[in-house]
Design a protein around this motif. Structure first.
Motif, PDB file in Angstrom:
ATOM      1  N   VAL A  72       0.845  -1.204   0.000  1.00 17.12           N
ATOM      2  CA  VAL A  72       0.000   0.000   0.000  1.00 17.12           C
ATOM      3  C   VAL A  72       0.876   1.248   0.000  1.00 17.12           C
ATOM      4  CG1 VAL A  72      -1.609   1.357   1.381  1.00 17.12           C
ATOM      5  CG2 VAL A  72      -2.021  -1.075   1.020  1.00 17.12           C
ATOM      6  N   ALA A  73       1.904   1.262   0.834  1.00 15.10           N
ATOM      7  CA  ALA A  73       2.796   2.422   0.891  1.00 15.10           C
ATOM      8  C   ALA A  73       3.443   2.678  -0.473  1.00 15.10           C
ATOM      9  CB  ALA A  73       3.865   2.202   1.954  1.00 15.10           C
ATOM     10  N   LYS A  74       3.865   1.614  -1.122  1.00 12.25           N
ATOM     11  CA  LYS A  74       4.495   1.750  -2.433  1.00 12.25           C
ATOM     12  C   LYS A  74       3.495   2.290  -3.458  1.00 12.25           C
ATOM     13  CE  LYS A  74       7.079  -0.805  -5.949  1.00 12.25           C
ATOM     14  NZ  LYS A  74       7.652  -2.128  -6.336  1.00 12.25           N
ATOM     15  N   LEU A  75       2.259   1.799  -3.412  1.00 12.32           N
ATOM     16  CA  LEU A  75       1.240   2.262  -4.360  1.00 12.32           C
ATOM     17  C   LEU A  75       0.905   3.737  -4.152  1.00 12.32           C
ATOM     18  CD1 LEU A  75      -1.273  -0.734  -4.535  1.00 12.32           C
ATOM     19  CD2 LEU A  75       0.015   0.272  -6.433  1.00 12.32           C
ATOM     20  N   ILE A  76       0.818   4.148  -2.909  1.00 15.49           N
ATOM     21  CA  ILE A  76       0.495   5.551  -2.624  1.00 15.49           C
ATOM     22  C   ILE A  76       1.612   6.471  -3.116  1.00 15.49           C
ATOM     23  CG2 ILE A  76       0.177   7.237  -0.765  1.00 15.49           C
ATOM     24  CD1 ILE A  76      -1.358   5.090   0.779  1.00 15.49           C
ATOM     25  N   VAL A  77       2.851   6.049  -2.914  1.00 13.25           N
ATOM     26  CA  VAL A  77       3.987   6.870  -3.332  1.00 13.25           C
ATOM     27  C   VAL A  77       4.124   6.914  -4.851  1.00 13.25           C
ATOM     28  CG1 VAL A  77       6.502   7.043  -3.305  1.00 13.25           C
ATOM     29  CG2 VAL A  77       5.270   6.585  -1.184  1.00 13.25           C
ATOM     30  N   THR A  78       3.999   5.759  -5.494  1.00 12.34           N
ATOM     31  CA  THR A  78       4.267   5.688  -6.937  1.00 12.34           C
ATOM     32  C   THR A  78       3.066   6.049  -7.807  1.00 12.34           C
ATOM     33  OG1 THR A  78       3.720   3.319  -7.001  1.00 12.34           O
ATOM     34  CG2 THR A  78       6.028   3.926  -6.594  1.00 12.34           C
ATOM     35  N   GLN A  79       1.859   5.768  -7.330  1.00 15.03           N
ATOM     36  CA  GLN A  79       0.669   5.988  -8.151  1.00 15.03           C
ATOM     37  C   GLN A  79      -0.108   7.246  -7.762  1.00 15.03           C
ATOM     38  OE1 GLN A  79       0.004   3.925 -10.763  1.00 15.03           O
ATOM     39  NE2 GLN A  79       1.889   2.837 -10.233  1.00 15.03           N
ATOM     40  N   GLN A  80       0.119   7.725  -6.540  1.00  9.22           N
ATOM     41  CA  GLN A  80      -0.571   8.914  -6.030  1.00  9.22           C
ATOM     42  C   GLN A  80      -2.084   8.858  -6.293  1.00  9.22           C
ATOM     43  OE1 GLN A  80       1.501  12.279  -7.770  1.00  9.22           O
ATOM     44  NE2 GLN A  80       3.232  12.026  -6.380  1.00  9.22           N
ATOM     45  N   PRO A  81      -2.737   7.806  -5.780  1.00  9.47           N
ATOM     46  CA  PRO A  81      -4.182   7.669  -5.998  1.00  9.47           C
ATOM     47  C   PRO A  81      -4.973   8.745  -5.257  1.00  9.47           C
ATOM     48  CG  PRO A  81      -3.436   6.096  -4.374  1.00  9.47           C
ATOM     49  CD  PRO A  81      -2.204   6.750  -4.922  1.00  9.47           C
ATOM     50  N   VAL A  82      -6.163   8.999  -5.721  1.00 10.32           N
ATOM     51  CA  VAL A  82      -7.032   9.991  -5.088  1.00 10.32           C
ATOM     52  C   VAL A  82      -8.420   9.386  -4.899  1.00 10.32           C
ATOM     53  CG1 VAL A  82      -5.790  11.961  -6.042  1.00 10.32           C
ATOM     54  CG2 VAL A  82      -7.677  10.962  -7.333  1.00 10.32           C
ATOM     55  N   ALA A  83      -9.246  10.131  -4.147  1.00 12.10           N
ATOM     56  CA  ALA A  83     -10.655   9.784  -3.957  1.00 12.10           C
ATOM     57  C   ALA A  83     -10.820   8.338  -3.489  1.00 12.10           C
ATOM     58  CB  ALA A  83     -11.430  10.052  -5.234  1.00 12.10           C
ATOM     59  N   LYS A  84     -11.680   7.583  -4.173  1.00 11.63           N
ATOM     60  CA  LYS A  84     -12.028   6.235  -3.725  1.00 11.63           C
ATOM     61  C   LYS A  84     -10.839   5.293  -3.727  1.00 11.63           C
ATOM     62  CE  LYS A  84     -15.562   2.685  -4.401  1.00 11.63           C
ATOM     63  NZ  LYS A  84     -16.765   2.297  -5.198  1.00 11.63           N
ATOM     64  N   TYR A 139     -16.666   3.598   4.729  1.00 14.72           N
ATOM     65  CA  TYR A 139     -15.796   4.741   4.433  1.00 14.72           C
ATOM     66  C   TYR A 139     -15.321   4.705   2.983  1.00 14.72           C
ATOM     67  CZ  TYR A 139     -11.416   7.398   4.299  1.00 14.72           C
ATOM     68  OH  TYR A 139     -10.404   8.252   3.932  1.00 14.72           O
ATOM     69  N   ILE A 140     -14.927   3.529   2.512  1.00 19.13           N
ATOM     70  CA  ILE A 140     -14.457   3.408   1.127  1.00 19.13           C
ATOM     71  C   ILE A 140     -15.545   3.834   0.151  1.00 19.13           C
ATOM     72  CG2 ILE A 140     -13.799   1.774  -0.691  1.00 19.13           C
ATOM     73  CD1 ILE A 140     -12.498   0.077   1.541  1.00 19.13           C
ATOM     74  N   GLU A 141     -16.730   3.305   0.344  1.00 18.17           N
ATOM     75  CA  GLU A 141     -17.793   3.478  -0.644  1.00 18.17           C
ATOM     76  C   GLU A 141     -18.480   4.835  -0.566  1.00 18.17           C
ATOM     77  OE1 GLU A 141     -18.235   1.306  -3.045  1.00 18.17           O
ATOM     78  OE2 GLU A 141     -16.647   0.060  -2.173  1.00 18.17           O
ATOM     79  N   THR A 142     -18.490   5.445   0.624  1.00 21.58           N
ATOM     80  CA  THR A 142     -19.236   6.704   0.782  1.00 21.58           C
ATOM     81  C   THR A 142     -18.339   7.902   1.074  1.00 21.58           C
ATOM     82  OG1 THR A 142     -19.560   6.459   3.182  1.00 21.58           O
ATOM     83  CG2 THR A 142     -21.161   5.380   1.731  1.00 21.58           C
ATOM     84  N   GLY A 143     -17.113   7.645   1.524  1.00 21.74           N
ATOM     85  CA  GLY A 143     -16.232   8.733   1.906  1.00 21.74           C
ATOM     86  C   GLY A 143     -16.570   9.305   3.274  1.00 21.74           C
ATOM     87  N   LYS A 144     -17.473   8.632   3.998  1.00 17.99           N
ATOM     88  CA  LYS A 144     -17.884   9.119   5.308  1.00 17.99           C
ATOM     89  C   LYS A 144     -17.582   8.073   6.381  1.00 17.99           C
ATOM     90  CE  LYS A 144     -21.691  11.863   3.403  1.00 17.99           C
ATOM     91  NZ  LYS A 144     -23.155  12.079   3.372  1.00 17.99           N
ATOM     92  N   ARG A 145     -17.183   8.549   7.543  1.00 21.26           N
ATOM     93  CA  ARG A 145     -16.938   7.656   8.663  1.00 21.26           C
ATOM     94  C   ARG A 145     -18.266   7.246   9.297  1.00 21.26           C
ATOM     95  NH1 ARG A 145     -11.790   5.681   8.368  1.00 21.26           N
ATOM     96  NH2 ARG A 145     -10.314   7.372   7.869  1.00 21.26           N
ATOM     97  N   ALA A 146     -18.394   5.955   9.599  1.00 21.72           N
ATOM     98  CA  ALA A 146     -19.620   5.452  10.217  1.00 21.72           C
ATOM     99  C   ALA A 146     -19.265   4.782  11.537  1.00 21.72           C
ATOM    100  CB  ALA A 146     -20.316   4.467   9.295  1.00 21.72           C
ATOM    101  N   ASP A 147     -20.113   4.955  12.535  1.00 12.78           N
ATOM    102  CA  ASP A 147     -19.938   4.295  13.824  1.00 12.78           C
ATOM    103  C   ASP A 147     -20.975   3.195  13.912  1.00 12.78           C
ATOM    104  OD1 ASP A 147     -19.440   3.464  16.338  1.00 12.78           O
ATOM    105  OD2 ASP A 147     -19.957   5.330  17.357  1.00 12.78           O
ATOM    106  N   LEU A 148     -20.553   1.957  13.650  1.00 10.70           N
ATOM    107  CA  LEU A 148     -21.489   0.832  13.649  1.00 10.70           C
ATOM    108  C   LEU A 148     -21.472   0.062  14.953  1.00 10.70           C
ATOM    109  CD1 LEU A 148     -20.844  -0.590  10.052  1.00 10.70           C
ATOM    110  CD2 LEU A 148     -22.553   1.084  10.795  1.00 10.70           C
ATOM    111  N   ASN A 149     -20.586   0.441  15.883  1.00  7.95           N
ATOM    112  CA  ASN A 149     -20.518  -0.245  17.176  1.00  7.95           C
ATOM    113  C   ASN A 149     -21.665   0.216  18.072  1.00  7.95           C
ATOM    114  OD1 ASN A 149     -18.343  -2.177  17.467  1.00  7.95           O
ATOM    115  ND2 ASN A 149     -16.997  -0.454  16.963  1.00  7.95           N
TER     116      ASN A 149
END
Length: 218
Positions: A63-75, A208-218
């Protein structure tokens, strides 16, 4: 470039799937080792823990390598960040399974028999295994509805946990010779309750992935 990123992301998903499968097996073996006071099976759980640590490290590195090399955004970025968090939750679940296996070893080494047939603890284990299974599948499929259903099963695990602790406390009061074994079993119930909490954390990561919002399901 896009195809390479998608393949790398699929590799991360595959590693998470491996972690999920190993956690399910660890929970199953740990509780069976307790029910049967099976020292060999308990040690198998402990011996497998290093594999979980290695898988978590592999996911973090990729994951660290992908973030550094691909610079993904959003979802895509959320998916990668969530993968690291899910891996951490999975590793913690495996640690709790190891704790259950250690309880088995303590009971075997002390020669303490179980004072009753275990029913609610194996039931808790089955629910948590299914939660782990559905949590990983939710991540792979992006299934928000399935992930939200985990919260309902977490409530069921909580109810069983409180019932187990209440029964064990009563047993300790009535028969003091069972105090040590009852305490160990209450710890096991707590470990399973915590596994369910971590599975719910996985569900929150999917939301969080699908909506971009934090949810408290506990």
């Amino acid at each position: 470039m896009i195809r390479q990123f998608e393949q790398s992301l699929q590799d991360v998903k595959d590693l998470l799937l491996q972690m999920g499968e190993k956690v399910e097996i660890a929970i199953d073996k740990a509780v069976k080792s307790l029910v049967n006071l099976d020292e060999k099976m308990a040690r198998e759980v402990l011996d497998s823990d290093s594999e979980m640590d290695e898988l978590e490290n592999q996911i973090d590195d990729r994951v660290a390598k992908l973030i550094v090399t691909q610079q993904p955004v959003a979802k895509d970025l959320r998916r990668l960040i969530a993968a690291m968090k899910i891996a951490t939750d999975m590793e913690r679940m495996a640690d709790y399974a190891c704790n259950i296996a250690r309880v088995t070893l303590r009971l075997v080494e002390s020669g303490q028999p179980l004072f009753k047939k275990l029913e609610d603890i194996p039931r808790m284990a089955r629910i948590t295994q299914q939660m782990v299974h559905d949590g990983i599948n939710s991540y792979i499929d992006g299934n928000v509805e399935l992930s939200k259903q985990l919260a309902q099963r977490d409530d069921e695990v909580d109810r069983l946990y409180h019932a187990v602790v209440k029964e064990l406390l009563e047993r300790m009061i009535q028969r003091q010779q069972f105090t040590e074994a009852a305490l160990h079993l209450s710890f096991v119930a707590r470990y399973l309750e915590r596994i369910a909490d971590h599975a719910t954390n996985v569900a929150e990561s999917i939301v969080y992935i699908e909506t971009g919002k934090r949810a408290d399901l506990n």
